[in-house]
Motif scaffolding. Structure first.
Motif, PDB file in Angstrom:
ATOM      1  N   VAL A 115      21.102  23.060  54.781  1.00 16.39           N
ATOM      2  CA  VAL A 115      20.303  24.272  54.871  1.00 16.39           C
ATOM      3  C   VAL A 115      19.874  24.579  53.444  1.00 16.39           C
ATOM      4  O   VAL A 115      20.704  24.806  52.560  1.00 16.39           O
ATOM      5  N   VAL A 116      18.576  24.546  53.215  1.00 15.64           N
ATOM      6  CA  VAL A 116      17.992  24.746  51.888  1.00 15.64           C
ATOM      7  C   VAL A 116      17.249  26.075  51.881  1.00 15.64           C
ATOM      8  O   VAL A 116      16.492  26.369  52.799  1.00 15.64           O
ATOM      9  N   GLY A 117      17.477  26.877  50.836  1.00 18.77           N
ATOM     10  CA  GLY A 117      16.759  28.138  50.692  1.00 18.77           C
ATOM     11  C   GLY A 117      17.406  29.307  51.405  1.00 18.77           C
ATOM     12  O   GLY A 117      16.729  30.302  51.680  1.00 18.77           O
ATOM     13  N   SER A 118      18.703  29.225  51.667  1.00 19.17           N
ATOM     14  CA  SER A 118      19.382  30.357  52.314  1.00 19.17           C
ATOM     15  C   SER A 118      19.638  31.463  51.293  1.00 19.17           C
ATOM     16  O   SER A 118      19.411  31.291  50.095  1.00 19.17           O
ATOM     17  N   HIS A 119      20.141  32.591  51.765  1.00 21.37           N
ATOM     18  CA  HIS A 119      20.467  33.722  50.904  1.00 21.37           C
ATOM     19  C   HIS A 119      21.897  33.636  50.373  1.00 21.37           C
ATOM     20  O   HIS A 119      22.320  34.523  49.639  1.00 21.37           O
ATOM     21  N   ARG A 120      22.626  32.590  50.729  1.00 25.30           N
ATOM     22  CA  ARG A 120      23.998  32.415  50.239  1.00 25.30           C
ATOM     23  C   ARG A 120      23.961  31.680  48.907  1.00 25.30           C
ATOM     24  O   ARG A 120      23.239  30.702  48.744  1.00 25.30           O
ATOM     25  N   GLU A 121      24.753  32.157  47.964  1.00 24.19           N
ATOM     26  CA  GLU A 121      24.851  31.510  46.664  1.00 24.19           C
ATOM     27  C   GLU A 121      26.077  30.611  46.651  1.00 24.19           C
ATOM     28  O   GLU A 121      27.068  30.874  47.321  1.00 24.19           O
ATOM     29  N   GLY A 122      26.000  29.570  45.846  1.00 25.29           N
ATOM     30  CA  GLY A 122      27.123  28.665  45.694  1.00 25.29           C
ATOM     31  C   GLY A 122      28.194  29.240  44.788  1.00 25.29           C
ATOM     32  O   GLY A 122      28.097  30.377  44.309  1.00 25.29           O
ATOM     33  N   GLY A 123      29.210  28.449  44.516  1.00 23.39           N
ATOM     34  CA  GLY A 123      30.365  28.877  43.754  1.00 23.39           C
ATOM     35  C   GLY A 123      30.074  29.336  42.340  1.00 23.39           C
ATOM     36  O   GLY A 123      30.842  30.086  41.762  1.00 23.39           O
ATOM     37  N   MET A 124      28.962  28.911  41.769  1.00 20.02           N
ATOM     38  CA  MET A 124      28.595  29.322  40.413  1.00 20.02           C
ATOM     39  C   MET A 124      27.480  30.360  40.413  1.00 20.02           C
ATOM     40  O   MET A 124      26.893  30.654  39.382  1.00 20.02           O
ATOM     41  N   GLY A 125      27.181  30.940  41.572  1.00 18.13           N
ATOM     42  CA  GLY A 125      26.202  32.010  41.660  1.00 18.13           C
ATOM     43  C   GLY A 125      24.756  31.559  41.696  1.00 18.13           C
ATOM     44  O   GLY A 125      23.844  32.367  41.545  1.00 18.13           O
ATOM     45  N   ALA A 126      24.518  30.287  41.886  1.00 21.71           N
ATOM     46  CA  ALA A 126      23.152  29.747  41.932  1.00 21.71           C
ATOM     47  C   ALA A 126      22.789  29.397  43.373  1.00 21.71           C
ATOM     48  O   ALA A 126      23.666  29.304  44.240  1.00 21.71           O
ATOM     49  N   PRO A 127      21.500  29.183  43.667  1.00 20.74           N
ATOM     50  CA  PRO A 127      21.108  28.757  45.012  1.00 20.74           C
ATOM     51  C   PRO A 127      21.892  27.501  45.414  1.00 20.74           C
ATOM     52  O   PRO A 127      22.229  26.673  44.559  1.00 20.74           O
ATOM     53  N   GLU A 128      22.165  27.376  46.696  1.00 24.39           N
ATOM     54  CA  GLU A 128      23.004  26.272  47.172  1.00 24.39           C
ATOM     55  C   GLU A 128      22.334  25.519  48.310  1.00 24.39           C
ATOM     56  O   GLU A 128      21.546  26.088  49.063  1.00 24.39           O
TER      57      GLU A 128
END
Length: 193
Positions: A115-128
């Motif tokens: 899933v690309v472009g979701s509103h969830r950020e990864g572990g380092m606060g960047a897009p995931e």
């Protein structure tokens, strides 16, 4: 002259055996432990939410771990690597219990649905890029958090290799421009007046 059917069967058997050896030689995913740190950030992976990645390099006993899947894919695509990458694993969020996936749910990066472009950020606060083994689970995630489904090969290099500015929580970055403009205006008034 046609090849003998027995020779063709033997050649096919040898090719199959070679294929099995290649598959057997691939390292299995390593579990996350308290010693696992992110390759780029050197921080404890278990302290960061969201999916993770691990890249196995030829001749290296342990994988490189990444705090975000995006970082593992970026590492894979960078041309200046010194070792051959044997396999990349990412967290299978279809098997995870929420956004904190735990230590043992892995899928080959090339087999995942992202899933690309979701509103969830990864572990380092960047897009995931959020990986799933199950298309229905990926669709459910996208319905809740936004984004679109893609295969690894459909994720563009510019989406992976372009730097991302990470702002502190609650900071939109808009204040910086307004503050700069206000200070510039005041400076101009003082010089002119």
């Amino acid at each position: 002259m046609k090849p003998h059917p027995l020779a063709l069967a033997l050649a096919a058997l040898l090719a199959l055996a070679a294929c099995r050896e290649d598959t057997a030689a691939l390292p299995q995913p390593s579990p996350l432990t308290v010693e696992a740190v992110g390759h780029y950030c050197q921080m404890d992976l278990l302290e960061h939410p969201g999916p993770k990645g691990q890249v196995h390099l030829a001749g290296m006993p342990a994988p490189l771990f990444f705090s975000q899947v995006r970082d593992a894919i970026a590492y894979q695509r960078m041309p200046e690597q010194s070792h051959l990458i044997t396999i990349v694993y990412v967290t299978d969020m279809a098997a995870a219990d929420g956004w904190d996936p735990g230590v043992g749910q892995w899928i080959e990066a090339s087999k995942a649905i992202y899933v690309v472009g979701s509103h969830r950020e990864g572990g380092m606060g960047a897009p995931e890029f959020v990986p799933f083994s199950d298309r229905a689970a990926a669709l459910a995630f996208a319905a809740e958090w936004g984004g679109e489904l893609r295969a690894l090969s459909e994720i563009r290099d510019d989406e992976v290799l372009t730097p991302v500015a990470v702002l502190p929580e609650g900071d939109t970055g808009e204040g910086d421009d307004a503050d700069f403009t206000d200070r510039l205006r005041k400076l101009s008034e003082n010089l002119g007046g």
